[in-house]
Design an enzyme around this catalytic site. Structure first.
Site: not given
Ligand SMILES: NC(=O)c1ccc[n+]([C@@H]2O[C@H](COP(=O)([O-])OP(=O)(O)OC[C@H]3O[C@@H](n4cnc5c(N)ncnc54)[C@H](OP(=O)(O)O)[C@@H]3O)[C@@H](O)[C@H]2O)c1
Length: 204
Positions: A137, A151
């Site tokens: 992140s 986080y």
């Molecule tokens: N969006 C941002 O602004 C941002 C910024 C910095 C970093 N990130 C990082 O990017 C990554 C992807 O996030 P995103 O933004 O794409 O968010 P998202 O749309 O909420 O996707 C999160 C994914 O993680 C899965 N997940 C959550 N809990 C889980 C569990 N216990 N076991 C397996 N899978 C799980 C969810 O699927 P299910 O619910 O189906 O399990 C979903 O596919 C994360 O690591 C996040 O920390 C995001």
């Protein structure tokens, strides 16, 4: 980088960055393995991208992570790329962090990613190399990550695992990369473990 024909495991593939990564990789010919808890969404994505192995996996559960890699070996007998993308946020001020919430996101953001690396490394080594991509992140790079302490602490842990693994695995031909997304329009901000962007006083 030519990823055509490569076996790529993407965790957190049911939405957001993971789903987008799977789409992009599939369009370049990779053979996708999609993991997340929501089987229905994984199956929909698999159909959209022309086929993929889908394995419902809770990345907080060691037994389910083992089962994921067993399924990959059964189907493909190799892993070329692991994208450790599954993750969850927690946006509350330091004073209000509940330890149970921190434990839950640590189990996912750090232990889940580590366990997946530990499952993939021997398989990649046996195949002569591979690539591990850990999704961290941008909060870990901010001077004042207000409201994101818990986080960003988990993601900082992931950064250090990545840095050490990069050095440890270089001679095995296994590349370890870290991705630092900044604010990205996904479901992430609506699915925080606790708090919200506004209650956290976050400057994001
Ligand atoms: N969006 C941002 O602004 C941002 C910024 C910095 C970093 N990130 C990082 O990017 C990554 C992807 O996030 P995103 O933004 O794409 O968010 P998202 O749309 O909420 O996707 C999160 C994914 O993680 C899965 N997940 C959550 N809990 C889980 C569990 N216990 N076991 C397996 N899978 C799980 C969810 O699927 P299910 O619910 O189906 O399990 C979903 O596919 C994360 O690591 C996040 O920390 C995001």
């Amino acid at each position: 980088m030519d990823i055509s024909g490569k076996v790529m495991v993407v965790t957190g593939a049911s939405s957001g960055i993971g789903a987008a990564t799977a789409r992009a990789a599939a369009s370049r010919g990779a053979r996708l393995v999609l993991a997340a808890r929501n089987q229905e969404r994984l199956d929909e994505l698999a159909e959209e991208i022309g086929g993929a192995l889908t394995v419902a996996t809770d990345m907080r559960r060691p037994d389910q992570i083992s089962r994921l890699f067993e399924a990959v070996i059964d189907r493909h007998d190799r892993v070329d790329v692991l994208v450790n993308n599954a993750g969850q946020g927690l946006h509350v001020p330091v004073e209000q962090i509940k330890i149970d919430d921190l434990i839950a996101i640590t189990e996912l953001n750090v232990y889940g990613a580590l366990r997946a690396m530990q499952a993939a490394i021997p398989l990649m080594r046996a195949a002569g190399g591979g690539s591990i991509v850990n999704v961290s992140s941008g909060t870990t790079q901010m001077a004042n990550p207000v409201g994101t302490a818990a986080y960003s602490a988990t993601k900082a842990g992931l950064n250090m695992l990545s840095r050490a693994a990069r050095a440890e695995l270089a001679d095995d031909g296994i590349a370890v990369s870290t991705v630092y997304p900044f604010v990205t329009k996904t479901e992430f901000h609506n699915k925080l473990r606790a708090g919200s962007m506004s209650t956290a006083g976050s400057q994001l």
